[in-house]
Design an enzyme around this catalytic site. Sequence first.
Site, PDB file in Angstrom:
ATOM      1  N   ASN A 258       0.588  -1.042   0.190  1.00 44.63           N
ATOM      2  CA  ASN A 258       0.477  -0.060  -0.222  1.00 44.63           C
ATOM      3  C   ASN A 258       0.948   1.005   0.043  1.00 44.63           C
ATOM      4  OD1 ASN A 258      -1.977   2.077   1.306  1.00 44.63           O
ATOM      5  ND2 ASN A 258      -3.312   0.519   0.830  1.00 44.63           N
TER       6      ASN A 258
ATOM      7  N   HIS B 155     -13.081  17.745  -4.875  1.00 46.98           N
ATOM      8  CA  HIS B 155     -12.519  16.998  -4.737  1.00 46.98           C
ATOM      9  C   HIS B 155     -11.477  17.744  -3.963  1.00 46.98           C
ATOM     10  CE1 HIS B 155      -9.164  14.651  -5.664  1.00 46.98           C
ATOM     11  NE2 HIS B 155      -9.291  13.315  -4.449  1.00 46.98           N
ATOM     12  N   HIS B 156     -10.295  17.070  -3.442  1.00 46.52           N
ATOM     13  CA  HIS B 156      -9.404  17.821  -2.609  1.00 46.52           C
ATOM     14  C   HIS B 156      -8.039  16.078  -1.278  1.00 46.52           C
ATOM     15  CE1 HIS B 156     -11.986  20.977  -0.506  1.00 46.52           C
ATOM     16  NE2 HIS B 156     -11.446  20.984  -1.873  1.00 46.52           N
ATOM     17  N   GLU B 157      -7.362  16.468  -2.546  1.00 47.02           N
ATOM     18  CA  GLU B 157      -6.783  15.329  -2.571  1.00 47.02           C
ATOM     19  C   GLU B 157      -5.318  15.978  -1.441  1.00 47.02           C
ATOM     20  OE1 GLU B 157      -5.160  12.321  -1.042  1.00 47.02           O
ATOM     21  OE2 GLU B 157      -5.387  12.082  -2.427  1.00 47.02           O
TER      22      GLU B 157
ATOM     23  N   HIS C 123     -11.509   9.948   2.199  1.00 43.21           N
ATOM     24  CA  HIS C 123     -11.558   8.347   1.903  1.00 43.21           C
ATOM     25  C   HIS C 123      -9.788   8.524   2.437  1.00 43.21           C
ATOM     26  CE1 HIS C 123     -13.291   6.683  -1.455  1.00 43.21           C
ATOM     27  NE2 HIS C 123     -14.095   7.749  -1.084  1.00 43.21           N
TER      28      HIS C 123
ATOM     29  N   GLU D 233     -14.084   5.814   2.691  1.00 46.72           N
ATOM     30  CA  GLU D 233     -13.827   4.904   2.000  1.00 46.72           C
ATOM     31  C   GLU D 233     -13.877   4.011   3.738  1.00 46.72           C
ATOM     32  OE1 GLU D 233     -10.535   3.867  -1.158  1.00 46.72           O
ATOM     33  OE2 GLU D 233      -9.865   4.980   0.644  1.00 46.72           O
TER      34      GLU D 233
ATOM     35  N   GLU E  46     -11.568   0.265  -6.140  1.00 43.76           N
ATOM     36  CA  GLU E  46     -10.256   0.834  -7.084  1.00 43.76           C
ATOM     37  C   GLU E  46      -8.859  -0.476  -7.074  1.00 43.76           C
ATOM     38  OE1 GLU E  46      -9.117   2.163  -2.502  1.00 43.76           O
ATOM     39  OE2 GLU E  46     -11.155   2.163  -4.119  1.00 43.76           O
TER      40      GLU E  46
END
Length: 703
Positions: A194, A414-416, A484, A503, A509
Amino acid sequence: MIRKLIFTVICLLNYSNTILAQVVISPNKEVQLDFILQENGTPGYKIAYKNKAIIKSSKLGFTLKESENLDNGFTLLDYETSTFDETWKPVWGEESEIRNHYNEMLVKLKQESTGRLMNIRFRVFDEGVGFRYEFPEQPNLGHFVIEDEKTQFAMTGDHTAFWIPGDYDTQEYDYTESRLSEIRGLMDKSITGNLSQKSFSSTGVQTSLMMKTDDGIYINIHEAALIDYSVLHLELDDENMVFNAWLTPDVQGTKPYMIAPANTPWRTVMVSDDARDILASRITYNLNDPCVIEDTSWIKPVKYVGVWWEMITGKSSWAYTNDFKAVKLGVTEYGTATANGTHGATNKRVKELIDFAALHGFDGVLVEGWNVGWEDWFGHSKDYVFDFVTPYPDFNVDEIQAYAKSKGVEMIMHHETSSSVRNYERHLDAAYQFMKDHGYNAVKSGYVGDILPRGENHYSQWMINHYQYAIEKAANYEIMVNAHEAVRPTGIARTYPNLIGNESARGTEYQAFGGSKPNHVTVLPFTRLIGGPMDYTPGIFEMDISKLNPNNNSHVNSTIANQLALYVTMYSPLQMAADLPENYNKFLDAFQFVKDVAVDWDKSVYLEAEPGSYITIARKAKGTNNWFVGNVNGKQTRESNISLDFLDKDKKYTATIYADAKDANYKTNPQAYTIRKMKVTNKTKLSLNSVEGGGYAISIMEE
């Protein structure tokens, strides 16, 4: 009614070294909790179900850093018992009303050597037990640091368990089914790669942990109301079959910092001889505080599409250009950069998705990769990654918003963060205000990669406080949050229902990263979903990923009928039709179910359930007499036999059944399905075939 008994002592000969035991029993008399105080003043408990031991005598308490421990030397000051029964209405949920009914015992303890006070509150429900530690305000305990929580869960045998490795950063694992005694030998095999992970023990596992005894008792261990504390893991002493609490440390290796008065999260044990009761339990929500948001009218369930699956599969990219080796916001000039031709968040592509959403009645469109900074967003331990307000040259925020509004579609932000948490908090007010200024009412936030500050863990107390801060800040701006890579939920959505999704598990995914086990979705509702809904992103119709990206040979281990059923079995008020519009256009008859299925419910009926094998659920759409049924099947082909007796007796319905074809196979023939219509009533019984990794979905519409 509260009954108070002071200095009541019950001496029982069958308790080894026990000087005191107090008992509280569930309202239906089937679950019994015994509080135990041993001769040396060590507190403990045990649990029985239908007079059968479930948790053997287990210790409670703490070891403290640089202070005398809180694990022995206690005497009983007092205890109080009470009964509570209410029905409350969730803002969204699997039912429109939830009953919260339990018998409670509050045990008040004093440590003789220090004079410190520690209370333990037990709540016993029909389907299990919740307990937490409480530290009242007192002269002898103010600031303290927990080194270890000594809570134990002593098993009665070598149960079958559905588990993922204990990890401080991720829950994105396939589940392993094994005996408890086999965990150590299977641990290395169960740990898969991961982008951020840190396992801690060869017998450490995560909650929610689902187990089944040899005599058919289902047991689930989890936690509720995780606030200002570290995430609970379980480390198995496999010689004695005892799980010991293991808390996630911070960057210094320290566990929670506490200030009295304070409470820990609840530790929960669900138990039943019917697996359906585990799915139906609302213990986790009931152990959280009521909603604190006065006006919840802006919190609405959402069905959406988006530019995501094509990025995950490698067909498109988040980044706008390949020209830059590094990006510095405010310095790097995008105006002269060459567009890479694979960027997904373009005006053209997003308008196509808006058109598709409007045509088929979807509420929103999620766009990822719209903002500058993606060229070097991951793997560089970079602090200032995104500003969350500056779009790429080929994405016009105002133009897209006006176009979406003209079509009756809402945009989802969307905020990554790339786990640069300090950077996100610095920009959070500006980012949320930007959303409100441009009509965005929901955000998908992400925490991919190792946490900054460096060395911090996703599941430490510091990060738990950040996730909570982001939710509460969003509520101030009337923004819904779908987080997430954040901590798995523990029922906090009751208190803050703007936490509309998470998530925090191995989602769809991974089907594009090599696949998940075909029975994965028959385990998640018994584990990850115990604490709250999951943004699993179902609805994949094209299982051969190479048709989207010739360089990706992954395969989605599911049939189309299984994907349809997920909209019912994987509960979430936030549901995505994750595949590309082009793939839905090939199967518009099956896509009809995705269009029809609700995302908010008045009632849920759990028809069949066996963890790792199958789940069948019927749900009644909120405010209607229409029902939807979903069945997901795991290990082997089986015949599912259900009754529609949950339907109203005086009404007639038309059922549309989407099922696996006889020759369906999740590996070789996943797109083989049948659709048939029939008249049904509450007397109708159905027998339907589900293949391995398959299932069926039924829409039942009132005539």
